[in-house]
Design an enzyme around this catalytic site. Structure first.
Site, PDB file in Angstrom:
ATOM      1  N   PRO A  15       0.840  -1.202   0.000  1.00 29.40           N
ATOM      2  CA  PRO A  15       0.000   0.000   0.000  1.00 29.40           C
ATOM      3  C   PRO A  15       0.877   1.255   0.000  1.00 29.40           C
ATOM      4  CG  PRO A  15      -0.751  -1.571   1.647  1.00 29.40           C
ATOM      5  CD  PRO A  15       0.560  -2.076   1.127  1.00 29.40           C
ATOM      6  N   CYS A  16       0.556   2.212  -0.839  1.00 32.46           N
ATOM      7  CA  CYS A  16       1.427   3.374  -1.008  1.00 32.46           C
ATOM      8  C   CYS A  16       1.542   4.218   0.249  1.00 32.46           C
ATOM      9  CB  CYS A  16       0.994   4.219  -2.195  1.00 32.46           C
ATOM     10  SG  CYS A  16      -0.690   4.816  -2.111  1.00 32.46           S
TER      11      CYS A  16
END
Length: 64
Positions: A15-16
């Site tokens: 997840p960024c």
């Protein structure tokens, strides 16, 4: 990259909001730094017993 993804049977997704600066600071996030901080704190509070979310899914470090 699309061809490599198509040939790879295993996808690794990070997840960024887990990407942090090389100095440990919070870097830009499309949802805003406040939301990024909230998500990281939420993960920390809801980590499985006996471990931490950070230890199990470490953040990626953005390097210049």
């Amino acid at each position: 990259m699309g061809l490599a993804n198509g040939r790879n049977p295993v996808s690794i997704v990070v997840p960024c909001h887990r990407v942090i600066g090389s100095d440990g600071s919070l870097t830009g996030y499309g949802g805003g730094i406040d939301r990024k901080r909230f998500l990281l704190d939420l993960e920390r509070r809801t980590a499985p017993a006996g471990g931490s979310a950070q230890a199990e899914l470490p953040g990626l470090v953005a390097r210049p």
